[in-house]
Design an enzyme around this catalytic site. Structure first.
Site, PDB file in Angstrom:
ATOM      1  N   GLY A  87       5.056 -11.708   2.647  1.00 53.67           N
ATOM      2  CA  GLY A  87       3.757 -11.397   2.050  1.00 53.67           C
ATOM      3  C   GLY A  87       3.396  -9.951   2.229  1.00 53.67           C
ATOM      4  N   ASN A  88       2.167  -9.605   1.952  1.00 51.91           N
ATOM      5  CA  ASN A  88       1.699  -8.228   2.146  1.00 51.91           C
ATOM      6  C   ASN A  88       0.263  -8.247   2.661  1.00 51.91           C
ATOM      7  OD1 ASN A  88      -0.167  -8.029  -0.239  1.00 51.91           O
ATOM      8  ND2 ASN A  88       1.750  -8.538  -1.273  1.00 51.91           N
TER       9      ASN A  88
END
Ligand code: CTP
Length: 439
Positions: free
Chosen positions: A237-238
């Protein structure tokens, strides 16, 4: 407040009973006006029991009270949910062949339509033209949600959730506490803002409250950050919080736009008057935004999309190896490229100028290249109309409330620099520039 709840003949009529409860439980005085067709779906006893009032569909009941004129004139708000294609057509053409259409002609208060129908009917040019006409005359149209329809099919056409319709009505009641003549709104095509070059100072001014320059325009915003699953409990993810995308959706709705928000893994409250679709991965985000692209006048790609995803998804949780001598072994994760959603939208648009497409560029800068240079390169590469460039890093921007951006334009007009400023101010500045490009 006096509310007229119009119900036309669609399967979603049952959801109007929940909307009615929301109104009555918050103290409003609601008169239900179903069409004759609506009574095939939900009968008069239900409406009468829930509203505590008799209901009528035609103009021939209790004529001495002149209900066909009185109800509309006395109402503080009229909401039609569901509004079928037939009801929208009759309303747009000013027909008065039953009690509800009479109410719609006599009402001088805010009027809200929540259309619900099959996707084909909603997308038909006749229905779209009727919706445009109603918006042009000052009505508020809540765009239908996307999702499962009556049969096995899916697509835009679902009645928005009663809570969402109620939220729009509550806002309008707060803005128009007393009945007033329905404000005329200009048609989007005739409201092109003056083409004055934006100045940094002007762009960073907060938008005046109640500004309506997006009235009738359809805006899609993507927000948050995609997650690419590795196994049932892990993902790549980020750090995107979704705050900027949510601020864009909120400000566009507050400025009168019909807004669909495609939200990737964001835990923020959905802004009022905004339709939301939740997605997790880049591929799901792409499917959702493509579905809405034909509807949109403006697409703002604020989401941080993962460029890569794991090539394989493990159906059960990946375990460490406990083999003797293998304690330090680590798995290799192979990644594959995700589609470039923004570039794909630009390619599908082809030579058309519609919809206007806005990209965001999260840049950290690199040796020998400034954030702005990287932004200019990205604008050229992606081919979108505007690119909002911001500087990111572990402590900069992600999750923060203050931000500095540069809004680059493909048409060669000067860039607009905004900030440091709150994400709502940035959102208004982006919408100001986009509004100049929308025609
Ligand atoms: N974007 C997209 N699809 C992707 C990656 C990004 O649509 N697979 C969009 C983002 O929503 C954003 C813009 O492209 O509006 C720029 O995102 P960014 O991550 O900064 O750019 P990248 O294309 O990933 O470029 P690079 O890897 O060269 O930084």
């Amino acid at each position: 407040m006096k509310i007229v709840l119009g119900v036309s003949g669609g399967i979603a009529a049952y959801k109007a009973a929940l909307l009615l409860r929301l109104f009555t439980e918050s103290g409003h005085d609601v008169t239900v006006v179903p069409t004759a067709a609506a009574l095939h779906f939900v009968g008069a006893p239900t409406w009468e029991a829930l509203s505590g009032k008799p209901v009528a569909s035609d103009v021939w009941s209790r004529v001495e009270q002149v209900p066909h004129v009185r109800l509309g004139k006395e109402a503080d708000l009229v909401v039609v949910a569901p509004a079928t294609a037939d009801l929208l057509a009759r309303a747009a053409n000013g027909l008065a062949d039953d009690l509800l259409t009479n109410v719609l002609l006599t009402a001088r208060c805010p009027v809200v339509y929540a259309p619900a129908m099959h996707t084909e009917m909603w997308e038909h040019p006749a229905t779209q033209a009727n919706v445009e006409t109603l918006i042009e005359r000052g009505a508020h149209v809540i765009p239908p949600a996307s999702g499962r329809l009556t049969g096995a099919d899916t697509g835009p056409g679902r009645l928005p959730e009663p809570e969402d319709i109620f939220a729009v009505c509550r806002r309008l009641l707060a803005e128009h506490p007393h009945p007033s003549p329905t404000a005329h709104r200009d048609h989007p095509a005739s409201t092109a803002a003056p083409v004055d070059p934006a100045t940094p100072a002007a762009a960073s001014e907060p938008a005046p409250a109640g500004r309506d320059d997006y009235s009738g325009w359809r805006v899609v915003v993507t927000a948050g950050g995609t997650r690419e699953p590795l196994d049932p409990v892990r993902f790549l993810g980020n750090r995107s919080s979704g705050k900027q995308g949510y601020a864009l959706a909120a400000r566009a709705a507050a400025r009168g736009a019909l807004v669909r928000l495609i939200s990737a893994n964001v835990s923020l409250p959905v802004p009022p008057d905004v339709q939301v679709a939740h997605v997790e991965t880049a591929q799901q985000l792409q499917a959702a935004v493509r579905e809405d692209a034909g509807w949109a006048d403006l697409i703002i790609m604020a989401a941080a999309v993962a460029d890569y995803r794991p090539a394989a998804y493990a159906e059960s949780k990946m375990k460490k190896t406990h083999e003797p001598g293998q304690e330090h072994a680590a798995p290799t994760i192979t990644l594959v490229r995700n589609p470039d959603i923004l570039a794909g939208l630009v390619a599908e648009r082809g030579a058309a100028a519609h919809p206007v497409i806005v990209g965001f560029a999260a840049e950290t800068g690199e040796p020998g290249k400034s954030v702005l240079e990287l932004g200019q390169e990205k604008l050229a590469r992606k081919g979108c109309d505007l690119l909002v460039v911001n500087e990111v890093g572990v402590d900069v921007t992600f999750g923060r409330d203050e931000n500095t951006v540069h809004i680059l334009r493909r048409d060669g007009q000067p860039q607009v620099d905004v900030g440091p400023a709150g994400k709502e101010v940035i959102a208004d500045a982006v919408l100001d520039v986009a509004r100049r490009v929308l025609t």
